[in-house]
Design a protein around this motif. Structure first.
Motif, PDB file in Angstrom:
ATOM      1  N   LEU A  24       0.897  -1.112  -0.003  1.00  0.00           N
ATOM      2  CA  LEU A  24       0.071  -0.087   0.057  1.00  0.00           C
ATOM      3  C   LEU A  24       0.896   1.199  -0.163  1.00  0.00           C
ATOM      4  CD1 LEU A  24      -2.726  -1.241   2.677  1.00  0.00           C
ATOM      5  CD2 LEU A  24      -3.107  -1.070   0.096  1.00  0.00           C
ATOM      6  N   ALA A  25       1.692   1.343  -0.805  1.00  0.00           N
ATOM      7  CA  ALA A  25       2.601   2.486  -1.165  1.00  0.00           C
ATOM      8  C   ALA A  25       3.654   2.635  -0.139  1.00  0.00           C
ATOM      9  CB  ALA A  25       1.859   3.898  -1.273  1.00  0.00           C
ATOM     10  N   ASN A  26       3.796   1.668   0.660  1.00  0.00           N
ATOM     11  CA  ASN A  26       4.812   1.547   1.872  1.00  0.00           C
ATOM     12  C   ASN A  26       6.136   0.541   1.297  1.00  0.00           C
ATOM     13  OD1 ASN A  26       3.789   2.662   4.617  1.00  0.00           O
ATOM     14  ND2 ASN A  26       2.165   1.907   3.364  1.00  0.00           N
ATOM     15  N   ARG A  27       7.221   1.182   1.174  1.00  0.00           N
ATOM     16  CA  ARG A  27       8.244   0.377   0.813  1.00  0.00           C
ATOM     17  C   ARG A  27       8.913  -0.218   2.198  1.00  0.00           C
ATOM     18  NH1 ARG A  27      13.102   3.283  -2.409  1.00  0.00           N
ATOM     19  NH2 ARG A  27      13.028   4.572  -0.576  1.00  0.00           N
ATOM     20  N   VAL A  28       9.180  -1.567   1.856  1.00  0.00           N
ATOM     21  CA  VAL A  28       9.470  -2.362   3.090  1.00  0.00           C
ATOM     22  C   VAL A  28      10.972  -2.826   2.755  1.00  0.00           C
ATOM     23  CG1 VAL A  28       9.367  -4.327   4.574  1.00  0.00           C
ATOM     24  CG2 VAL A  28       7.303  -2.924   3.677  1.00  0.00           C
ATOM     25  N   LYS A  29      12.186  -2.696   3.506  1.00  0.00           N
ATOM     26  CA  LYS A  29      13.312  -3.234   3.400  1.00  0.00           C
ATOM     27  C   LYS A  29      13.893  -4.100   4.597  1.00  0.00           C
ATOM     28  CE  LYS A  29      14.962   0.888   0.789  1.00  0.00           C
ATOM     29  NZ  LYS A  29      15.999   2.028   0.877  1.00  0.00           N
ATOM     30  N   ILE A  30      14.258  -5.384   4.249  1.00  0.00           N
ATOM     31  CA  ILE A  30      14.430  -6.376   5.567  1.00  0.00           C
ATOM     32  C   ILE A  30      15.765  -6.799   4.999  1.00  0.00           C
ATOM     33  CG2 ILE A  30      13.786  -8.415   6.335  1.00  0.00           C
ATOM     34  CD1 ILE A  30      11.057  -8.236   5.144  1.00  0.00           C
ATOM     35  N   SER A  31      16.744  -6.840   6.201  1.00  0.00           N
ATOM     36  CA  SER A  31      17.988  -7.120   6.156  1.00  0.00           C
ATOM     37  C   SER A  31      18.734  -7.568   7.434  1.00  0.00           C
ATOM     38  CB  SER A  31      19.029  -6.214   5.417  1.00  0.00           C
ATOM     39  OG  SER A  31      19.249  -4.977   5.989  1.00  0.00           O
ATOM     40  N   ARG A  32      19.124  -8.599   7.677  1.00  0.00           N
ATOM     41  CA  ARG A  32      19.823  -8.873   9.014  1.00  0.00           C
ATOM     42  C   ARG A  32      19.347  -8.394  10.182  1.00  0.00           C
ATOM     43  NH1 ARG A  32      26.393  -8.708   7.344  1.00  0.00           N
ATOM     44  NH2 ARG A  32      26.181 -10.492   5.608  1.00  0.00           N
ATOM     45  N   ILE A  74      16.899  -6.288  10.689  1.00  0.00           N
ATOM     46  CA  ILE A  74      16.434  -4.696  10.794  1.00  0.00           C
ATOM     47  C   ILE A  74      15.416  -4.777   9.657  1.00  0.00           C
ATOM     48  CG2 ILE A  74      17.116  -2.599  10.091  1.00  0.00           C
ATOM     49  CD1 ILE A  74      20.015  -2.993  11.072  1.00  0.00           C
ATOM     50  N   VAL A  75      14.229  -4.293   9.952  1.00  0.00           N
ATOM     51  CA  VAL A  75      13.207  -3.869   8.963  1.00  0.00           C
ATOM     52  C   VAL A  75      12.679  -2.370   8.998  1.00  0.00           C
ATOM     53  CG1 VAL A  75      10.623  -4.219   8.476  1.00  0.00           C
ATOM     54  CG2 VAL A  75      12.140  -6.181   9.492  1.00  0.00           C
ATOM     55  N   SER A  76      12.781  -1.856   7.665  1.00  0.00           N
ATOM     56  CA  SER A  76      12.647  -0.475   7.409  1.00  0.00           C
ATOM     57  C   SER A  76      11.305  -0.080   6.643  1.00  0.00           C
ATOM     58  CB  SER A  76      13.683   0.464   7.167  1.00  0.00           C
ATOM     59  OG  SER A  76      14.464  -0.140   5.943  1.00  0.00           O
ATOM     60  N   VAL A  81      10.935   4.329   9.011  1.00  0.00           N
ATOM     61  CA  VAL A  81      10.888   3.731  10.539  1.00  0.00           C
ATOM     62  C   VAL A  81      11.629   2.529  10.557  1.00  0.00           C
ATOM     63  CG1 VAL A  81       9.263   3.086  12.049  1.00  0.00           C
ATOM     64  CG2 VAL A  81       8.433   4.986  10.667  1.00  0.00           C
ATOM     65  N   THR A  82      12.502   2.543  11.403  1.00  0.00           N
ATOM     66  CA  THR A  82      13.286   1.227  11.347  1.00  0.00           C
ATOM     67  C   THR A  82      13.014   0.213  12.787  1.00  0.00           C
ATOM     68  OG1 THR A  82      14.936   2.367  10.203  1.00  0.00           O
ATOM     69  CG2 THR A  82      15.652   0.393  11.477  1.00  0.00           C
ATOM     70  N   TYR A  83      12.727  -0.819  12.592  1.00  0.00           N
ATOM     71  CA  TYR A  83      12.563  -1.786  13.670  1.00  0.00           C
ATOM     72  C   TYR A  83      13.830  -2.830  13.699  1.00  0.00           C
ATOM     73  CZ  TYR A  83       7.738  -0.100  13.173  1.00  0.00           C
ATOM     74  OH  TYR A  83       6.729   0.739  13.002  1.00  0.00           O
ATOM     75  N   ARG A  84      14.086  -2.826  14.903  1.00  0.00           N
ATOM     76  CA  ARG A  84      15.649  -3.745  15.088  1.00  0.00           C
ATOM     77  C   ARG A  84      15.300  -4.788  15.988  1.00  0.00           C
ATOM     78  NH1 ARG A  84      19.651  -0.446  13.129  1.00  0.00           N
ATOM     79  NH2 ARG A  84      18.980   1.677  12.866  1.00  0.00           N
ATOM     80  N   ASP A  85      16.075  -6.037  15.841  1.00  0.00           N
ATOM     81  CA  ASP A  85      16.214  -7.038  16.500  1.00  0.00           C
ATOM     82  C   ASP A  85      17.151  -6.537  17.873  1.00  0.00           C
ATOM     83  OD1 ASP A  85      16.850  -9.525  17.891  1.00  0.00           O
ATOM     84  OD2 ASP A  85      17.335 -10.539  16.150  1.00  0.00           O
ATOM     85  N   GLY A 127      12.709  -0.736  19.193  1.00  0.00           N
ATOM     86  CA  GLY A 127      13.098   0.484  18.825  1.00  0.00           C
ATOM     87  C   GLY A 127      12.624   1.444  18.214  1.00  0.00           C
ATOM     88  N   ALA A 128      11.170   1.089  17.722  1.00  0.00           N
ATOM     89  CA  ALA A 128      10.437   2.339  16.798  1.00  0.00           C
ATOM     90  C   ALA A 128       9.034   2.278  17.380  1.00  0.00           C
ATOM     91  CB  ALA A 128      10.565   1.970  15.536  1.00  0.00           C
TER      92      ALA A 128
END
Length: 288
Positions: free
Chosen positions: A7-15, A17-19, A136-140, A176-177
């Protein structure tokens, strides 16, 4: 295939971290209303001067700025005010919590906007031009802190110039967010700052309780009380006290609601947080 767009939100996932960001949609509405930005805010060389805040400090929007005659109403009818504010609301309700208060102020006048309201909405776009890809960044956070909920709340006493109602802001953090970012107007007039801050504490408690229940249903129960940050000493003391003072006797429901969940149910724990470190401050007043 990992999730990339929603829905027009870009999601990036890596190690771990989800932004999430809305850069594409932000650039789309800036381009959509670019003609209006140029008309009202272009420099002598035709460039646009961006803003450092979503709303000018000290600027107050009120009904006094609404159109006062047919000519002014006809002029405003030609401008896509509702369309612009609707686009800003989608951003504010998604990842751009920094524009929530400014957008909310503009949304109050959807039925009868004036020129000052229109200019304020355009200035939010000028602010977004500085960093359209803010995410917005969510972290482990590690096994001991993963899915641990915390919150902060704040209030702005008598912030509405038309009704003297106070505004509240609540932020709930996880990974963290923010997991919840909410602001609104208190339904009744508050008599002092402590009264308004106690109302904000009650709103924060009402937001925290369902989050705790959802996490428990999903298999992640909160073992300890959820900490809620509050920057008003009077409201903080009131939340821990079994006795209502003369000044607090009228704060009946909010006071007892917060106190019982803190001292009896032990779902929350209210602690002191300095105003400069209180993230919910930007949800109760203009960002400066």
């Amino acid at each position: 295939e990992p999730l990339r767009w929603f829905l027009a939100n870009r999601v990036k996932i890596s190690r771990g971290i989800v932004s999430i960001d809305q850069e594409q949609y932000c650039l789309y509405i800036i381009d959509k209303f670019h003609t209006h930005l140029v008309r009202y805010y272009s420099n002598a060389n035709g460039s646009l001067k961006t803003k450092t805040t979503p709303m000018r400090p000290g600027l107050v929007l009120s009904k006094e700025q609404c159109p006062k005659n047919d000519a002014e109403r006809a002029e405003m009818a030609r401008l896509p005010y509702a369309q612009l504010v609707g686009c800003l609301m989608y951003l504010a309700n998604g990842t751009r919590v920094d524009i929530i208060v400014a957008t909310s102020n503009c949304a109050r006048f959807m039925a009868n906007p004036g020129m000052q309201h229109w200019l304020c909405a355009l200035e939010i776009l000028l602010y977004l031009m500085n960093n359209p890809g803010r995410c917005v960044t969510y972290r482990d956070m590690g096994p001991e802190r993963n899915l641990l909920v915390s919150a902060e709340c704040d209030a702005s006493f008598a912030d509405n110039p038309d009704t003297a109602h106070s505004r509240y802001g609540v932020v709930i953090y996880m990974q963290g967010a923010f997991a919840v970012a909410k602001q609104g107007w208190m339904k009744n007039v508050r008599l002092n700052t402590m009264d308004a801050e106690t109302g904000a504490l009650a709103q924060a408690t009402m937001q925290v309780l369902p989050v705790r229940r959802y996490l428990e249903d999903w298999g992640f129960p909160q073992q300890d009380p959820t900490h809620i940050g509050e920057d008003n000493n009077a409201a903080l003391i009131c939340s821990h006290s079994w006795v209502a003072t003369k000044r607090a006797r009228h704060i009946h429901v909010d006071h007892h609601f917060v106190r019982e969940h803190q001292l009896e149910s032990k779902n929350i724990w209210v602690h002191r947080v300095p105003s400069a470190e209180n993230s919910s401050d930007m949800l109760s007043k203009n960002v400066t």
